[in-house]
Design an enzyme around this catalytic site. Sequence first.
Site, PDB file in Angstrom:
ATOM      1  CG  HIS A  56       0.153   3.659  -5.479  1.00  0.00           C
ATOM      2  ND1 HIS A  56       0.123   2.379  -4.979  1.00  0.00           N
ATOM      3  CD2 HIS A  56      -1.124   3.938  -5.863  1.00  0.00           C
ATOM      4  CE1 HIS A  56      -1.117   1.900  -5.075  1.00  0.00           C
ATOM      5  NE2 HIS A  56      -1.889   2.829  -5.605  1.00  0.00           N
ATOM      6  CG  HIS A 218      -4.431  -0.983  -5.197  1.00  0.00           C
ATOM      7  ND1 HIS A 218      -4.318  -1.259  -6.529  1.00  0.00           N
ATOM      8  CD2 HIS A 218      -4.426   0.361  -5.076  1.00  0.00           C
ATOM      9  CE1 HIS A 218      -4.271  -0.113  -7.200  1.00  0.00           C
ATOM     10  NE2 HIS A 218      -4.332   0.874  -6.353  1.00  0.00           N
TER      11      HIS A 218
END
Lengths: 330, 330
Positions: A56, A218
């Site tokens: 991320h 995700h």
Amino acid sequence: MKKFINDPADVVAQSLAGLAAAHPELRVDTEEQYIVRADAPRAGKVGLVSGGGSGHEPLHGGFVGPGMLDAAVPGEVFTSPVPDQILAATKAVDGGAGVVHVVKNYTGDVMNFQLAAELATDEGISVETVLVDDDVAVEDSTWTAGRRGTGATLLVEKIAGARAEEGGKLAEVAAIGREVNAASGSFAYALTSGTTPAAGRPGFELPADEIEAGVGIHGEPGRRREKLRPAKELVRSALDAILDAKTFTGPVLLLVNGLGGTPLIELYLIYGEASAYLEERGVAIARQLVGNYVTSLDMAGMSLTLCQATDEMIRLWDAPVRTPGLRWGA
Amino acid sequence: MKKFINDPADVVAQSLAGLAAAHPELRVDTEEQYIVRADAPRAGKVGLVSGGGSGHEPLHGGFVGPGMLDAAVPGEVFTSPVPDQILAATKAVDGGAGVVHVVKNYTGDVMNFQLAAELATDEGISVETVLVDDDVAVEDSTWTAGRRGTGATLLVEKIAGARAEEGGKLAEVAAIGREVNAASGSFAYALTSGTTPAAGRPGFELPADEIEAGVGIHGEPGRRREKLRPAKELVRSALDAILDAKTFTGPVLLLVNGLGGTPLIELYLIYGEASAYLEERGVAIARQLVGNYVTSLDMAGMSLTLCQATDEMIRLWDAPVRTPGLRWGA
């Protein structure tokens, strides 16, 4: 899979080594795997620790530095960090005033941060936890009970980080963090999936003309697959979803966030559409940020985050910050 | 083609509108299509103008602000801006001390900036041109006679911008810009092509296990197609190419640049490999920057740029800069 990596098993460790080499103002503990301000612990300052799966970036390691996080704890890609790692980072930043954990609402993260908080408490460190669950797309999801934590994590880390930097007490830093989360809502679209190094292929497949509306960071499923539409329509739908879910009356912080593979030329176009539609809906923008900040590897996609901002939040947002991923006024 | 756009014909104009909305400290002239500091022209300050085709963001529009560019002139995607645009921007930043054009070495850019410089001269504005041609991969290329201008453009704009900001005269600002370019070398790899909104499909096709070594920022062919190799080997080959082409004895500025679709987790891994290999080769790193700065739409790829840095260059690199794409010390 085409990536600039060596062995898929070494990606996180080698990327952290690169981060450490590029940023001597940070220190990376390669054994325990956490990133910390080189000047930690700072006596009397509340420590701010966040973490979660890697993939991320710049979240979270790129947000370590004066005015934001004291430490970040990266797990493997899309995998929660373990309690020992979190405990080590917590101890590394404890300056005697307590430590705030900023935790995105995923089951593994929540559990492991909670265990670490208990272990830290046993060692005499006061820990407060701020849970981030801003994604309005779905109620429960893969790996999540309740709403997912996404773009608002950046806002929480920046604003609570500024409060800690100026000497806020443990309860105050945690309180403003919770306030920011409660005031925030996010919604994301994916055009493509990201590809984890371990899997070597996209996490999900989308037909050439379809997108995932309400996707998680995700690649978790959102509300629905739909046909690709003009940016103007997508932005309006995303903002409608956020404005339906929470009340926004006053000036907002607006984050236009790319999910990793979306170029700035598109993100600025999105910002133009978002600001025009918010004006139409009577929502003033107090501050804004445009870029790839809370990403999902190389996913082409974007998220919008609104935070109903108090004067205090805006003051803390404007405070100096000096991190690899976010920097101003210093 | 999946992109967050409305009509392919409107992408640049609508993205500029978004940039203007997000950054009130900039002004966008939507008629002439240029981006300028809101406080331009500044009396007595040398103006710094750059530009070129869109699709390389944050280059150039994201580098407008104190300490860097006074104006940027974006053409359509991968298309040179026209002389009238460049002339308008040149006039908008002319504070009586002359204007420096920073021009990447592409035939259309060179020609149109030259025409604009002649027109500006006719109107009594002194113009100096700094040509950027740092890409060591190939001698001539699609759209280019001589070497292409790529990553070093950022270094030239930052360092010459700092010199102009502190009151450097026209000849001095141009001289340091030329010095930075002469001291720089770059080499890039593409894993995938970018896709222009107008074409709607990738500019070139690469098999699943092949990469383009020495690619240009518009997807121009490089030295060869080759099989994907570990990042460590690619980094070494790229640095060898740069170190073979130019002499680097002292401390360098190192830019690890993503081409738009490459996530930070990979760019930091690349930085780790690059810094380790430079140490092996006896080249010290004075300053470094890691991120997606000189891009090619959504191309997955990366470039490395080395600049043999004098003390003066390092001083100017460290000077405050406040732009959407690059910001520190202010």
